[in-house]
Structure formats: C-alpha cells, structure tokens
Write a protein that holds these residues in place. Structure first.
Motif, PDB file in Angstrom:
ATOM      1  N   PHE A   7      -5.797  -5.679  -1.090  1.00  0.00           N
ATOM      2  CA  PHE A   7      -6.537  -4.910  -0.088  1.00  0.00           C
ATOM      3  C   PHE A   7      -7.135  -5.816   0.982  1.00  0.00           C
ATOM      4  N   ALA A   8      -7.627  -6.980   0.601  1.00  0.00           N
ATOM      5  CA  ALA A   8      -8.295  -7.882   1.543  1.00  0.00           C
ATOM      6  C   ALA A   8      -7.367  -8.290   2.677  1.00  0.00           C
ATOM      7  N   ARG A  51       0.842  -1.203   0.000  1.00  0.00           N
ATOM      8  CA  ARG A  51       0.000   0.000   0.000  1.00  0.00           C
ATOM      9  C   ARG A  51       0.874   1.249   0.000  1.00  0.00           C
ATOM     10  N   GLU A  71      -5.581  -5.339   9.694  1.00  0.00           N
ATOM     11  CA  GLU A  71      -5.916  -4.116  10.418  1.00  0.00           C
ATOM     12  C   GLU A  71      -6.976  -4.393  11.479  1.00  0.00           C
ATOM     13  N   LYS A  72      -7.999  -5.139  11.121  1.00  0.00           N
ATOM     14  CA  LYS A  72      -9.077  -5.447  12.067  1.00  0.00           C
ATOM     15  C   LYS A  72      -8.577  -6.332  13.195  1.00  0.00           C
ATOM     16  N   ASP A  83      -6.979  -5.348   5.072  1.00  0.00           N
ATOM     17  CA  ASP A  83      -8.202  -5.191   5.844  1.00  0.00           C
ATOM     18  C   ASP A  83      -8.273  -6.223   6.963  1.00  0.00           C
ATOM     19  N   ARG A  84      -7.895  -7.461   6.653  1.00  0.00           N
ATOM     20  CA  ARG A  84      -7.931  -8.523   7.659  1.00  0.00           C
ATOM     21  C   ARG A  84      -6.978  -8.232   8.807  1.00  0.00           C
ATOM     22  N   TYR A  99      -6.873   0.235  12.127  1.00  0.00           N
ATOM     23  CA  TYR A  99      -7.748   1.155  11.396  1.00  0.00           C
ATOM     24  C   TYR A  99      -6.974   2.355  10.828  1.00  0.00           C
ATOM     25  N   VAL A 130      -7.856   2.037   1.911  1.00  0.00           N
ATOM     26  CA  VAL A 130      -8.923   1.836   0.940  1.00  0.00           C
ATOM     27  C   VAL A 130      -8.407   0.965  -0.200  1.00  0.00           C
ATOM     28  N   ASP A 131      -9.352   0.413  -0.931  1.00  0.00           N
ATOM     29  CA  ASP A 131      -9.007  -0.446  -2.061  1.00  0.00           C
ATOM     30  C   ASP A 131      -8.459   0.419  -3.198  1.00  0.00           C
TER      31      ASP A 131
END
Length: 282
Positions: free
Chosen positions: A132-133, A119, A139-140, A136-137, A145, A149-150
C-alpha cells in the motif's frame, strides 16, 4: 449559399456521432492538473447539451474517480476498470466482469513472490493487497488520488470478487507470469512503453470491448461513437470507435490505432476538439 450548405454538411457529419468517450488521465485531465481544466468541463457540457451522450472511459474503477476531479461534469455513462465495469449516470452497474478466484489467487501469489505492488478494484474502494505504501507514494506524486486503501489483510474478496486489477512490474516480469499462468489468458496492459504500471485484464476485456458493449446497451453502433485517448490501454477503444482520436501527447501505439491525432492535452485539448467536432454546440 455555398458556405451555408458546407456548414449544413459538416453539421450532419458530426451529429452522426451520438456518443463521446473520453479517457481521463493524459486526455481530459492533463498531467499537470489535479482536476480537469474548466475549459474542458464547459466544452463537454456544451456537447452534451447539444444531444451527444458522454461516457468517461478510464482504467480507474468508478470508486476511483474522486469528487471534484471532473468538476461539475455529469457523464451519461462510465466505462470503468478498463472496460470491466459499465455504469449508468445514477451509478448502477450495467455490466460487470469480475476476476475469478483462480485468476486472483495466481496474481497475488506471483506478486508476493517478487514483492511487487498489487491492488484490486471493488465497488467501495481500490484495495492494495501488496505494498500500500508504494501505491500511496506514487498516487500523491502524480496527483491521481484513486481512492486506494490499505488491503494488506487480503480479505475483501470474501465480500465480493474484484473486477479490476492494477500492478507495478517490469514488462519482462509480466512475460514470466505468462510463462507460468498463461493458460488463464490474463492481459497486462501498460499505459506507455517503458512504464511499469499496468492494468491486468481478463481475456477479451478492454476499453474497446467496453465501447462496443456500451454502444449496444445504449441502442447505438460503434460507428456512432467518438473516442479520445492517449495511452496504449486506449488503443482498442480508439480502433473500435467510428472516430478515434489520439492526443498529440499520446503514445505511438495510440496514434497508430486512431483515425487521427488531436491537439496536446495541455492546456485544454479536449475543449479544442469539442469545438472542432461539434461547432454547432457553441
């Protein structure tokens, strides 16, 4: 009388430090927390009220520090994207070190070849150009957070060139990148030994250089700064400051670079350090 003189001497010693730089993750924000602890926020505000300037020094871009993360803390300065972005209290850039097109394209080509997450940091968001997926995984899972973004259309650099980069790759593959693109001088700064997540920085850009650049802009010297951090990517900052403090939960390299070791980030180690270093603020 002797105790009064001792207190006065200590006050003079601590108040010569006029700028406090704080890493976020693993330092100001313990890993178990979604926000910085209220005790840390209150203590840093007290030090700020006493006249010490506060800077957040983070691998995150300014856009990656979400609302509420710092509670009601309002820093005077920001050293963001690992030192590539310096920002004032109003959100204005004081300095910006953008990647070149050649550097960016080399990174995209390499990470695509090995199907690795990558990124880039821009002013409006962090754009995941690859996978991106996975960002996202992760980060959560870690309550980070970072406003990712994608960006798999891979076109936001046509609006502006990025000034930060982060990827997930084993350290041996970073060495492979250097074999092919070492002439670019890019640095892969891992937070901890064994981690596969790293900031990717231009030569000469790091939190330590950011500290020195910010001190100059603020009319100070690095010797007038206190820096507190925990990771390998904090080592340059800890070494550059007049007083560098590594958290007890920090990496061995961070502790080696620092002047001393502080308490653990849990539950509110930064608050404890503030009270120790600036007792007159409380």
């Amino acid at each position: 009388m002797r105790y009064c003189l001792r207190d006065q001497t200590r006050r003079k010693q601590t108040m010569r430090y006029k700028l406090l730089l704080l890493d976020i993750d693993g330092t100001l924000r313990p890993g178990s927390c979604e926000q910085i602890p209220k005790e840390n926020a209150a203590a840093v505000r007290a030090v700020q009220k006493a006249g010490v300037k506060i800077a957040i020094a983070t691998g995150r871009g300014r856009t990656g520090v979400g609302k509420g993360l710092l509670r009601d803390l309002k820093p005077d300065y920001w050293v963001c994207a690992g030192g590539a972005q310096l920002v004032d209290a109003k959100g204005n850039d004081l300095a910006l070190h953008r990647l070149t097109a050649e550097e960016m394209y080399a990174l995209v080509d390499f990470f695509e070849d090995y199907e690795l997450p990558l990124r880039f940091t821009f002013h409006d968001a962090n754009y995941a150009y690859i996978d991106f997926a996975e960002f996202d995984r992760r980060e959560k899972a870690k309550n980070l957070y970072n406003n990712i973004v994608d960006g798999e259309d891979q076109d936001h650099h046509l609006v502006e060139m990025p000034f930060g980069c982060f990827g997930f790759l084993p350290q041996e593959q970073a060495a492979q990148f250097q074999e092919k693109y070492g002439y670019l001088g890019l640095q892969f700064l891992y937070s901890y030994p064994g981690s596969d997540g790293c900031d990717i920085m231009q030569k000469g850009v790091n939190k330590g250089a950011g500290l020195c650049e910010l001190a100059g802009l603020a009319g100070l010297t690095p010797e007038e700064c206190v820096a507190i951090g925990d990771g390998d990517n904090d080592t340059a900052m800890l070494a550059a400051a007049g007083m560098g403090i590594a958290m007890a939960n920090g990496s061995a390299n961070a502790k080696a670079a620092a002047d001393r070791t502080g308490p653990d980030a849990e539950p509110h180690g930064v608050a404890d350090l503030c009270r120790e270093l600036w007792p007159e603020a409380f």
